[in-house]
Design an enzyme around this catalytic site. Structure first.
Site, PDB file in Angstrom:
ATOM      1  CG  ASP A  19      -1.706  -1.273   1.424  1.00 32.46           C
ATOM      2  OD1 ASP A  19      -2.126  -1.849   0.420  1.00 32.46           O
ATOM      3  OD2 ASP A  19      -1.896  -1.681   2.584  1.00 32.46           O
ATOM      4  CD  GLU A 226      -8.821  -3.102  -1.246  1.00 31.61           C
ATOM      5  OE1 GLU A 226      -9.308  -3.208  -0.122  1.00 31.61           O
ATOM      6  OE2 GLU A 226      -8.004  -3.936  -1.704  1.00 31.61           O
TER       7      GLU A 226
HETATM    8  O1  FUB Z   1      -3.166  -3.693   3.402  1.00 24.22           O
HETATM    9  C1  FUB Z   1      -4.469  -3.986   3.846  1.00 24.22           C
HETATM   10  C2  FUB Z   1      -5.464  -3.702   2.769  1.00 24.22           C
HETATM   11  O2  FUB Z   1      -5.168  -4.490   1.613  1.00 24.22           O
HETATM   12  C3  FUB Z   1      -5.463  -2.292   2.258  1.00 24.22           C
HETATM   13  O3  FUB Z   1      -6.088  -1.398   3.124  1.00 24.22           O
HETATM   14  C4  FUB Z   1      -6.131  -2.493   0.963  1.00 24.22           C
HETATM   15  O4  FUB Z   1      -6.068  -1.400   0.100  1.00 24.22           O
HETATM   16  C5  FUB Z   1      -5.415  -3.720   0.442  1.00 24.22           C
HETATM   17  O5  FUB Z   1      -4.186  -3.393  -0.145  1.00 24.22           O
END
Ligand code: FUB
Length: 327
Positions: A19, A226
């Site tokens: 991320d 997301e």
């Molecule tokens: O790293 C945890 C979660 O996985 C993140 O918040 C999402 O965007 C995905 O990458």
């Protein structure tokens, strides 16, 4: 000998990272990633395998230089309101202060977004007593605009709980929209000048197709899942995000920071691993995509590594798709 950065290769190999939110601060490139734990527990759609407990900050003087790990800058035990799961963070600079925005589960297991501050880009960061009032879900990304207004974008489905908030309060049994209904969009809120609160109520962003119709929930190649990120190029706002189940990074463009955004195309095809999450930054007159994959762990979904690739625009402002495994 110190390892030099190379495109499409892990920036660091001594820890697992994911991320990546990249920013240029004080002439250097700083990366604010998640710090994946090296555990062998089971995985599920709730994301329990992403059990991260702290953040490290990375930096580099040059894109092909050495990536420095500044060590732990914030631990969940030092966040008064949080219980677990420090997921994807972002950082911003304003008021002579560096702000780290981060999601975590509160004491009731509900994802919220908090802020921590530092006088230096590499921390350490001190968390505020409470999460941002009115915040929910995951994956904050902050844009400090040229007019000095700041916007926070956030939200993520499934483990990120976005679909549980459709009626304005947390409903643990709520499901996402029906396939033929408009997909859920990311959420945006303007931040107050001190960067610690929402200025008004947050609201959902619309993502439209080329005919001006909302992208539907069944359109898994284009709908938001997301990892929202907003950057500016030639005066336009580019909203890029992960499609989740189809594992792409895609983007949409608007004349306004709050949309509506019109879908444009794919930036990154699926990489090794389930999740995909990125940021886009200009550094020393070139543009870069920072992203992660699971190549360092041979495909273990919760043991990821941050990487970068050069990003190029066409003359009409569209983004050229990136090939992550080019030799
Ligand atoms: O790293 C945890 C979660 O996985 C993140 O918040 C999402 O965007 C995905 O990458």
């Amino acid at each position: 000998m110190e390892r030099k950065n190379k495109p499409n290769e892990p920036l660091v190999t001594h820890i697992f990272t994911a991320d990546p939110s990249a920013h240029v601060f004080e002439g250097k490139l700083y990366i604010y990633p998640s710090h994946d734990l090296d555990h062998d527990g089971p995985s599920n759609d709730n994301g329990d395998q992403y059990a991260m407990e702290d953040y490290h900050v990375l930096s580099m003087d040059d894109i092909d230089g050495v990536c420095k790990d500044h060590g732990e800058v914030l631990h969940v035990k030092d966040v008064p309101w949080a219980s677990k799961q420090l997921w994807a963070p972002d950082a911003a600079y304003k008021n002579d202060t560096y702000y780290l925005f981060f999601p975590a589960r509160d004491k009731d297991g509900i994802f919220r977004i908090g802020v921590a501050t530092s006088e230096q880009p590499a921390g350490p960061f001190k968390a505020e007593e409470n999460y941002i009032d009115g915040s929910f879900s995951i994956d904050p990304a902050v844009l400090v605009d040229e007019d000095d207004k700041s916007y926070i974008y956030f939200g993520g489905l499934w483990g990120g709980q976005l679909e549980k908030w459709q009626k304005g309060n947390f409903d643990p049994n709520a499901e996402g929209p029906m396939p033929t209904e408009p997909a859920l969009g990311p959420i945006v809120a303007e931040l107050t000048p001190d960067m610690l609160s929402f200025k008004g109520k947050s609201r959902e962003i619309s993502i439209l197709d080329e005919d001006g119709n909302p992208i539907l929930a069944k359109d898994e190649d284009r709908r938001f899942f997301e990892g929202a990120w907003v950057h500016k190029y030639n005066g336009l706002y580019y909203l890029s995000y992960s499609t989740g189940t189809t594992h792409k990074i895609v983007y949409a463009v608007s004349e306004s920071p709050t949309g509506p955004f019109t879908f444009k195309g794919t930036i990154l095809p699926p990489v090794s691993g389930w999740t995909t999450h990125h940021s886009i930054v200009e550094f020393q007159n070139k543009w870069y995509l920072f992203y992660h994959d699971c190549s360092l762990s041979d495909g273990v979904n919760h043991k990821r590594s941050v990487k970068y690739a050069e990003l190029n625009y066409n003359d009409d402002g569209t983004i050229q798709p990136i090939e992550p495994y080019k030799k």
